[in-house]
Write a protein that holds these residues in place. Structure first.
Motif, PDB file in Angstrom:
ATOM      1  N   SER A  55       0.862  -1.172   0.000  1.00 34.69           N
ATOM      2  CA  SER A  55       0.000   0.000   0.000  1.00 34.69           C
ATOM      3  C   SER A  55       0.900   1.223   0.000  1.00 34.69           C
ATOM      4  CB  SER A  55      -0.907  -0.001   1.236  1.00 34.69           C
ATOM      5  OG  SER A  55      -1.819   1.077   1.188  1.00 34.69           O
ATOM      6  N   PRO A  56       0.972   1.967  -1.115  1.00 34.53           N
ATOM      7  CA  PRO A  56       1.896   3.094  -1.228  1.00 34.53           C
ATOM      8  C   PRO A  56       1.725   4.100  -0.092  1.00 34.53           C
ATOM      9  CG  PRO A  56       0.948   2.584  -3.359  1.00 34.53           C
ATOM     10  CD  PRO A  56       0.208   1.754  -2.350  1.00 34.53           C
ATOM     11  N   SER A  57       2.858   4.517   0.459  1.00 34.98           N
ATOM     12  CA  SER A  57       2.933   5.515   1.532  1.00 34.98           C
ATOM     13  C   SER A  57       2.538   4.990   2.900  1.00 34.98           C
ATOM     14  CB  SER A  57       2.096   6.765   1.200  1.00 34.98           C
ATOM     15  OG  SER A  57       2.599   7.383   0.027  1.00 34.98           O
ATOM     16  N   ALA A  58       2.073   3.747   3.006  1.00 36.56           N
ATOM     17  CA  ALA A  58       1.850   3.149   4.319  1.00 36.56           C
ATOM     18  C   ALA A  58       3.196   2.661   4.844  1.00 36.56           C
ATOM     19  CB  ALA A  58       0.865   1.993   4.216  1.00 36.56           C
ATOM     20  N   PRO A  59       3.501   2.858   6.123  1.00 28.85           N
ATOM     21  CA  PRO A  59       4.865   2.629   6.615  1.00 28.85           C
ATOM     22  C   PRO A  59       5.373   1.198   6.541  1.00 28.85           C
ATOM     23  CG  PRO A  59       3.355   3.123   8.416  1.00 28.85           C
ATOM     24  CD  PRO A  59       2.614   3.442   7.155  1.00 28.85           C
ATOM     25  N   LEU A  62       4.367  -6.379  -8.112  1.00 28.29           N
ATOM     26  CA  LEU A  62       3.714  -5.544  -7.107  1.00 28.29           C
ATOM     27  C   LEU A  62       2.218  -5.433  -7.369  1.00 28.29           C
ATOM     28  CD1 LEU A  62       6.278  -2.588  -6.867  1.00 28.29           C
ATOM     29  CD2 LEU A  62       6.023  -4.513  -5.287  1.00 28.29           C
ATOM     30  N   GLU A  63       1.428  -5.524  -6.309  1.00 26.81           N
ATOM     31  CA  GLU A  63      -0.005  -5.299  -6.413  1.00 26.81           C
ATOM     32  C   GLU A  63      -0.431  -4.398  -5.261  1.00 26.81           C
ATOM     33  OE1 GLU A  63      -4.254  -7.715  -6.478  1.00 26.81           O
ATOM     34  OE2 GLU A  63      -2.496  -8.565  -7.462  1.00 26.81           O
ATOM     35  N   GLU A  64      -1.121  -3.313  -5.579  1.00 26.53           N
ATOM     36  CA  GLU A  64      -1.523  -2.343  -4.569  1.00 26.53           C
ATOM     37  C   GLU A  64      -2.809  -2.760  -3.858  1.00 26.53           C
ATOM     38  OE1 GLU A  64      -1.707   1.674  -5.909  1.00 26.53           O
ATOM     39  OE2 GLU A  64       0.297   1.631  -6.818  1.00 26.53           O
ATOM     40  N   GLN A  95     -10.186  -0.012   2.836  1.00 23.96           N
ATOM     41  CA  GLN A  95     -10.368  -1.268   3.559  1.00 23.96           C
ATOM     42  C   GLN A  95     -10.333  -2.496   2.643  1.00 23.96           C
ATOM     43  OE1 GLN A  95     -12.958  -1.343   6.971  1.00 23.96           O
ATOM     44  NE2 GLN A  95     -13.268   0.871   6.911  1.00 23.96           N
ATOM     45  N   GLU A  96      -9.557  -2.380   1.568  1.00 24.79           N
ATOM     46  CA  GLU A  96      -9.398  -3.533   0.676  1.00 24.79           C
ATOM     47  C   GLU A  96      -8.674  -4.682   1.378  1.00 24.79           C
ATOM     48  OE1 GLU A  96      -9.208  -1.077  -3.582  1.00 24.79           O
ATOM     49  OE2 GLU A  96      -7.405  -2.055  -2.794  1.00 24.79           O
ATOM     50  N   HIS A  97      -7.889  -4.353   2.408  1.00 23.68           N
ATOM     51  CA  HIS A  97      -7.159  -5.392   3.130  1.00 23.68           C
ATOM     52  C   HIS A  97      -8.083  -6.267   3.975  1.00 23.68           C
ATOM     53  CE1 HIS A  97      -7.713  -2.135   5.924  1.00 23.68           C
ATOM     54  NE2 HIS A  97      -7.148  -2.763   6.917  1.00 23.68           N
ATOM     55  N   LYS A  98      -9.327  -5.823   4.142  1.00 19.24           N
ATOM     56  CA  LYS A  98     -10.279  -6.600   4.942  1.00 19.24           C
ATOM     57  C   LYS A  98     -11.256  -7.412   4.091  1.00 19.24           C
ATOM     58  CE  LYS A  98     -10.110  -3.662   9.047  1.00 19.24           C
ATOM     59  NZ  LYS A  98     -10.898  -2.922  10.065  1.00 19.24           N
ATOM     60  N   PRO A 120       2.226  -5.286   4.369  1.00 23.02           N
ATOM     61  CA  PRO A 120       2.365  -6.051   3.133  1.00 23.02           C
ATOM     62  C   PRO A 120       2.187  -7.557   3.330  1.00 23.02           C
ATOM     63  CG  PRO A 120       4.532  -5.646   4.040  1.00 23.02           C
ATOM     64  CD  PRO A 120       3.556  -4.916   4.937  1.00 23.02           C
ATOM     65  N   ALA A 121       2.117  -8.244   2.202  1.00 21.93           N
ATOM     66  CA  ALA A 121       2.105  -9.700   2.191  1.00 21.93           C
ATOM     67  C   ALA A 121       2.894 -10.156   0.974  1.00 21.93           C
ATOM     68  CB  ALA A 121       0.681 -10.238   2.127  1.00 21.93           C
ATOM     69  N   LEU A 122       3.691 -11.186   1.164  1.00 24.43           N
ATOM     70  CA  LEU A 122       4.515 -11.727   0.080  1.00 24.43           C
ATOM     71  C   LEU A 122       4.060 -13.150  -0.228  1.00 24.43           C
ATOM     72  CD1 LEU A 122       7.082 -11.475  -1.764  1.00 24.43           C
ATOM     73  CD2 LEU A 122       8.364 -12.513   0.129  1.00 24.43           C
ATOM     74  N   ILE A 123       3.805 -13.419  -1.516  1.00 18.71           N
ATOM     75  CA  ILE A 123       3.445 -14.761  -1.970  1.00 18.71           C
ATOM     76  C   ILE A 123       4.626 -15.313  -2.761  1.00 18.71           C
ATOM     77  CG2 ILE A 123       1.753 -16.194  -3.147  1.00 18.71           C
ATOM     78  CD1 ILE A 123       0.683 -14.492  -0.812  1.00 18.71           C
ATOM     79  N   LEU A 124       5.205 -16.396  -2.268  1.00 17.24           N
ATOM     80  CA  LEU A 124       6.332 -17.011  -2.959  1.00 17.24           C
ATOM     81  C   LEU A 124       5.852 -17.844  -4.139  1.00 17.24           C
ATOM     82  CD1 LEU A 124       8.514 -18.196   0.073  1.00 17.24           C
ATOM     83  CD2 LEU A 124       8.378 -15.933  -1.013  1.00 17.24           C
ATOM     84  N   ASP A 125       6.783 -18.220  -4.980  1.00 18.06           N
ATOM     85  CA  ASP A 125       6.419 -18.984  -6.174  1.00 18.06           C
ATOM     86  C   ASP A 125       5.804 -20.334  -5.829  1.00 18.06           C
ATOM     87  OD1 ASP A 125       7.339 -16.924  -7.728  1.00 18.06           O
ATOM     88  OD2 ASP A 125       9.307 -17.813  -8.102  1.00 18.06           O
ATOM     89  N   ASP A 126       6.130 -20.879  -4.634  1.00 21.12           N
ATOM     90  CA  ASP A 126       5.558 -22.171  -4.250  1.00 21.12           C
ATOM     91  C   ASP A 126       4.232 -22.014  -3.507  1.00 21.12           C
ATOM     92  OD1 ASP A 126       6.232 -21.275  -1.726  1.00 21.12           O
ATOM     93  OD2 ASP A 126       7.622 -22.913  -1.260  1.00 21.12           O
TER      94      ASP A 126
END
Length: 204
Positions: free
Chosen positions: A6-10, A30-32, A38-41, A55-61
């Motif tokens: 989320s751009p500008s969120a710390p 990257l996906e915003e 409240q898209e995160h909810k 943030p959240a990271l999705i690995l290739d597996d």
């Protein structure tokens, strides 16, 4: 790999700046996600991040990693240079010590002030508490002064070189703008350090 941010969120910025310092921002998709909308909810995102964290990271597996510090630790492992988290046990401990001090004693205190005092946060912080806001503001301002004192005799936050601790303090100073506060403009040593970090170009 896909990184939800989320751009500008710390916390998302912490990971973005970390990747930028590594020269590896182009290694992830990257996906915003809009926190204010409240898209995160939303159910779809909760499948990625059950606790609605960004943030959240999705690995290739398919592995999901949340918590900005944990994501940075993963990137430190797969992109070891330049080193930002320590080269030996002593350095790793010192960097983590200072990074946690910034996060727990400054960033989180400021976040408490923001969440409990800013009108835009009213829908997310129910109910807001003026008492909690005042207590958190006092703690945040005190920690800014303590970091200012630390930086009087240190060019960097930890380990005598640029590390994740500098990134965490930098994004925290940037986060302070939401309460129209710029600690690096009030405190001289913090200001000198902030100007040097900005000149590095790691944050954009």
């Amino acid at each position: 790999m896909k990184l939800y941010h989320s751009p500008s969120a710390p916390n998302p910025d912490r990971v973005i700046y970390f990747l930028r310092a590594k020269g590896k921002l182009d290694a992830v998709e990257l996906e915003e996600i809009s926190i204010m909308k409240q898209e995160h909810k939303q159910p779809g995102y909760r499948e990625v991040s059950p606790y609605a964290q960004v943030p959240a990271l999705i690995l290739d597996d398919g592995t999901n990693i949340t918590e900005s510090r944990a994501i940075c630790t993963y990137f430190e492992g797969i992109f070891p240079e330049p080193n930002l988290m320590g080269r030996d046990p002593k350095e790793k401990a010192l960097i983590e010590m200072w990074d946690r001090r910034v996060e727990m004693m400054f960033f989180i205190q400021f976040a408490g002030w923001f969440r409990n005092a800013h009108p835009a946060m009213a829908p997310l912080e129910v109910p807001q508490s003026a008492e909690a806001a005042a207590k958190s503001e006092k703690a945040a301002r005190k920690m800014a002064e303590r970091f200012n004192e630390h930086l009087a005799n240190n060019a960097f936050v930890a380990a005598d070189r640029f590390t994740i601790a500098d990134i965490t303090l930098y994004i925290t100073c940037g986060f302070c703008r939401v309460m129209k506060w710029a600690p690096h403009k009030e405190l001289p040593n913090l200001g000198r350090w902030h100007a040097e970090m900005t000149a590095r170009g790691f944050a954009g």
